[in-house]
Design an enzyme around this catalytic site. Structure first.
Site, PDB file in Angstrom:
ATOM      1  N   LYS A  48       0.994  -8.241  -1.640  1.00  0.00           N
ATOM      2  CA  LYS A  48      -0.375  -7.925  -2.056  1.00  0.00           C
ATOM      3  C   LYS A  48      -0.378  -6.596  -2.801  1.00  0.00           C
ATOM      4  CE  LYS A  48      -3.863  -6.565   0.886  1.00  0.00           C
ATOM      5  NZ  LYS A  48      -4.730  -5.546   0.273  1.00  0.00           N
ATOM      6  N   ASP A  76      -5.311  -7.806  -5.002  1.00  0.00           N
ATOM      7  CA  ASP A  76      -6.510  -7.585  -4.168  1.00  0.00           C
ATOM      8  C   ASP A  76      -7.292  -6.387  -4.682  1.00  0.00           C
ATOM      9  OD1 ASP A  76      -8.300  -7.595  -2.047  1.00  0.00           O
ATOM     10  OD2 ASP A  76      -6.944  -6.501  -0.713  1.00  0.00           O
ATOM     11  N   LEU A  77      -8.162  -6.650  -5.664  1.00  0.00           N
ATOM     12  CA  LEU A  77      -8.933  -5.542  -6.248  1.00  0.00           C
ATOM     13  C   LEU A  77     -10.377  -5.543  -5.747  1.00  0.00           C
ATOM     14  CD1 LEU A  77      -7.570  -5.604  -9.924  1.00  0.00           C
ATOM     15  CD2 LEU A  77      -6.762  -4.272  -7.976  1.00  0.00           C
ATOM     16  N   LYS A  78     -10.764  -6.551  -5.010  1.00  0.00           N
ATOM     17  CA  LYS A  78     -12.122  -6.643  -4.414  1.00  0.00           C
ATOM     18  C   LYS A  78     -13.196  -6.293  -5.449  1.00  0.00           C
ATOM     19  CE  LYS A  78     -10.570  -5.576   0.289  1.00  0.00           C
ATOM     20  NZ  LYS A  78      -9.184  -5.171   0.031  1.00  0.00           N
ATOM     21  N   LEU A  79     -13.216  -7.079  -6.517  1.00  0.00           N
ATOM     22  CA  LEU A  79     -14.139  -6.777  -7.617  1.00  0.00           C
ATOM     23  C   LEU A  79     -15.592  -7.062  -7.220  1.00  0.00           C
ATOM     24  CD1 LEU A  79     -12.122  -8.304 -10.616  1.00  0.00           C
ATOM     25  CD2 LEU A  79     -12.129  -5.945  -9.782  1.00  0.00           C
ATOM     26  N   GLY A 127       0.031  -5.024   7.283  1.00  0.00           N
ATOM     27  CA  GLY A 127       0.493  -3.867   6.533  1.00  0.00           C
ATOM     28  C   GLY A 127       1.178  -2.845   7.394  1.00  0.00           C
ATOM     29  N   ARG A 128       0.407  -1.917   7.932  1.00  0.00           N
ATOM     30  CA  ARG A 128       0.994  -0.770   8.627  1.00  0.00           C
ATOM     31  C   ARG A 128       1.891  -1.127   9.805  1.00  0.00           C
ATOM     32  NH1 ARG A 128      -4.591   2.376   8.198  1.00  0.00           N
ATOM     33  NH2 ARG A 128      -5.221   0.183   8.092  1.00  0.00           N
ATOM     34  N   THR A 166     -12.776  -5.329   7.224  1.00  0.00           N
ATOM     35  CA  THR A 166     -12.368  -5.286   8.640  1.00  0.00           C
ATOM     36  C   THR A 166     -12.472  -3.875   9.211  1.00  0.00           C
ATOM     37  OG1 THR A 166     -10.156  -5.315   7.723  1.00  0.00           O
ATOM     38  CG2 THR A 166     -10.857  -7.293   8.822  1.00  0.00           C
ATOM     39  N   THR A 209     -19.057  -8.756 -16.733  1.00  0.00           N
ATOM     40  CA  THR A 209     -17.896  -7.862 -16.562  1.00  0.00           C
ATOM     41  C   THR A 209     -16.833  -8.537 -15.708  1.00  0.00           C
ATOM     42  OG1 THR A 209     -19.378  -5.984 -16.702  1.00  0.00           O
ATOM     43  CG2 THR A 209     -17.218  -5.559 -15.729  1.00  0.00           C
ATOM     44  N   ASP A 224       0.866  -1.185   0.000  1.00  0.00           N
ATOM     45  CA  ASP A 224       0.000   0.000   0.000  1.00  0.00           C
ATOM     46  C   ASP A 224       0.896   1.226   0.000  1.00  0.00           C
ATOM     47  OD1 ASP A 224      -2.265  -1.593   0.080  1.00  0.00           O
ATOM     48  OD2 ASP A 224      -2.347  -1.605   2.262  1.00  0.00           O
ATOM     49  N   ARG A 263      -2.915  -6.943  14.219  1.00  0.00           N
ATOM     50  CA  ARG A 263      -2.193  -5.943  14.999  1.00  0.00           C
ATOM     51  C   ARG A 263      -1.385  -6.636  16.101  1.00  0.00           C
ATOM     52  NH1 ARG A 263      -2.914  -3.566  11.218  1.00  0.00           N
ATOM     53  NH2 ARG A 263      -4.136  -1.689  10.821  1.00  0.00           N
ATOM     54  N   ASP A 314     -19.152  -6.646  -9.528  1.00  0.00           N
ATOM     55  CA  ASP A 314     -19.828  -6.121 -10.726  1.00  0.00           C
ATOM     56  C   ASP A 314     -20.702  -7.232 -11.309  1.00  0.00           C
ATOM     57  OD1 ASP A 314     -20.457  -4.522 -13.025  1.00  0.00           O
ATOM     58  OD2 ASP A 314     -18.505  -3.541 -12.846  1.00  0.00           O
ATOM     59  N   ILE A 315     -21.333  -6.965 -12.436  1.00  0.00           N
ATOM     60  CA  ILE A 315     -22.200  -7.994 -13.032  1.00  0.00           C
ATOM     61  C   ILE A 315     -21.331  -9.153 -13.552  1.00  0.00           C
ATOM     62  CG2 ILE A 315     -24.053  -6.384 -13.628  1.00  0.00           C
ATOM     63  CD1 ILE A 315     -22.969  -6.464 -16.535  1.00  0.00           C
ATOM     64  N   PRO A 316     -21.901 -10.373 -13.612  1.00  0.00           N
ATOM     65  CA  PRO A 316     -21.085 -11.543 -13.987  1.00  0.00           C
ATOM     66  C   PRO A 316     -20.313 -11.390 -15.292  1.00  0.00           C
ATOM     67  CG  PRO A 316     -23.205 -12.251 -13.124  1.00  0.00           C
ATOM     68  CD  PRO A 316     -23.283 -10.746 -13.214  1.00  0.00           C
TER      69      PRO A 316
HETATM   70  O1  C5P Z   1      -2.388  -3.996   8.382  1.00  0.00           O
HETATM   71  P1  C5P Z   1      -3.114  -2.955   7.599  1.00  0.00           P
HETATM   72  O2  C5P Z   1      -4.391  -2.469   8.287  1.00  0.00           O
HETATM   73  O3  C5P Z   1      -2.272  -1.812   7.131  1.00  0.00           O
HETATM   74  O4  C5P Z   1      -3.600  -3.732   6.285  1.00  0.00           O
HETATM   75  C1  C5P Z   1      -4.406  -3.065   5.383  1.00  0.00           C
HETATM   76  C2  C5P Z   1      -4.577  -3.914   4.173  1.00  0.00           C
HETATM   77  O5  C5P Z   1      -5.546  -4.956   4.412  1.00  0.00           O
HETATM   78  C3  C5P Z   1      -5.099  -3.092   3.021  1.00  0.00           C
HETATM   79  O6  C5P Z   1      -4.316  -3.444   1.885  1.00  0.00           O
HETATM   80  C4  C5P Z   1      -6.520  -3.524   2.862  1.00  0.00           C
HETATM   81  O7  C5P Z   1      -6.936  -3.482   1.522  1.00  0.00           O
HETATM   82  C5  C5P Z   1      -6.485  -4.961   3.364  1.00  0.00           C
HETATM   83  N1  C5P Z   1      -7.800  -5.507   3.710  1.00  0.00           N
HETATM   84  C6  C5P Z   1      -8.556  -5.088   4.776  1.00  0.00           C
HETATM   85  N2  C5P Z   1      -9.792  -5.639   5.025  1.00  0.00           N
HETATM   86  C7  C5P Z   1     -10.289  -6.574   4.229  1.00  0.00           C
HETATM   87  C8  C5P Z   1      -9.515  -7.012   3.146  1.00  0.00           C
HETATM   88  C9  C5P Z   1      -8.259  -6.462   2.917  1.00  0.00           C
HETATM   89  O8  C5P Z   1      -8.134  -4.199   5.510  1.00  0.00           O
HETATM   90  N3  C5P Z   1     -11.458  -7.144   4.495  1.00  0.00           N
END
Ligand code: C5P
Length: 242
Positions: free
Chosen positions: A42, A71-74, A219-220, A126, A80, A20, A188, A76-78
């Site tokens: 990712k 991870d584009l979380k698509l 991630g963070r 989340t 597409t 990210d 976390r 849309d209609i089937p």
């Molecule tokens: O650990 P952190 O909160 O930084 O992670 C964020 C990553 O988790 C983002 O890339 C986000 O797209 C992904 N993510 C999310 N919740 C979801 C699916 C993926 O936070 N349900």
């Protein structure tokens, strides 16, 4: 797809690092730094939108032994979704995501078009806090019930797995059995300090693994640590000893 990240049994194989990051050079710096400490990189909306599909090949050539999760979380209609998935399959990524709320026809179209790429269904973000969940689906008293409902439907329509928060991981693993892939974001570590955190359903790496997660998105806590490599290795050490 000669390299198969799903066969890797090292602790690092369980870690997914989301790239990210705003620029190609920032993303590739993290690839170089973390390629020996994670199982997947990712690529999400930010990087894919700013750099385009060529970023996938750049990551692969720098880190050929790390899986790629697009991870584009698509949603849309089937028709597409089917065409988008064919294009994603050509990129040779190992996993990709659609929203479970797209319904069975969309999910079936996604899996059919994805070829060897595994399709995961996102149950609930989340970042959704209980109040937002209540407004979205007032008939479901607990977020877990809605996540489970969506996850069962996704697996029944042949998705390879689902994405769900640490709070739902145990429930989902118990009901879905061992086979589906469970990807758990919202991780976390107890020592992590994430400023203005938007994740609301969170858990520690060791707990998510104990609850049955296949892969953890962290991630963070790594990206924003003073020493990102050290943070990743601290998580790996915690996973290895849990
Ligand atoms: O650990 P952190 O909160 O930084 O992670 C964020 C990553 O988790 C983002 O890339 C986000 O797209 C992904 N993510 C999310 N919740 C979801 C699916 C993926 O936070 N349900």
């Amino acid at each position: 797809m000669p390299f198969d990240p799903f066969q890797n049994t090292l602790p690092r194989a369980r870690l997914i690092f989301p790239l990210d990051l705003p620029t190609k050079s920032a993303a590739l710096n993290y690839v170089e730094l973390l390629k020996g400490s994670v199982g997947f990189f990712k690529v999400g909306l930010e990087l894919f939108s700013s750099q385009g599909p060529s970023i996938i090949e750049e990551i692969r050539s720098l880190a050929p032994e790390v899986g790629i999760f697009l991870d584009l979380k698509l949603h849309d209609i089937p028709a597409t979704i089917s065409r988008a998935m064919e294009a994603i399959a050509r990129l040779g990524v190992h996993m990709t995501t659609v929203h479970a709320q797209g319904g069975p026809e969309m999910l079936r179209a996604a899996v059919k078009a994805a070829g060897q790429t595994k399709v995961l269904a996102v149950t609930l973000l989340t970042s959704l806090a209980p109040a937002a969940m209540q407004e979205l689906a007032p008939d479901y008293r607990a977020p877990g019930a809605l996540a489970l409902h969506l996850a069962k439907r996704a697996v029944a329509t042949s998705c390879h797995g689902v994405v769900a928060s640490p709070l739902e991981t145990l429930l989902l693993r118990e009901h879905l059995g061992d086979e589906p892939i469970l990807v758990t974001p919202g991780i976390r570590p107890s020592w992590a300090q994430v400023s203005s955190d938007d994740q609301s359903r969170t858990g520690t790496p060791a707990q998510a693994l104990a609850d049955g997660a296949s892969y953890l998105v962290v991630g963070r806590p790594i990206r924003d640590a003073k020493d990102p490599l050290k943070a990743a290795q601290r998580i790996l050490a915690e996973l290895a000893s849990s």
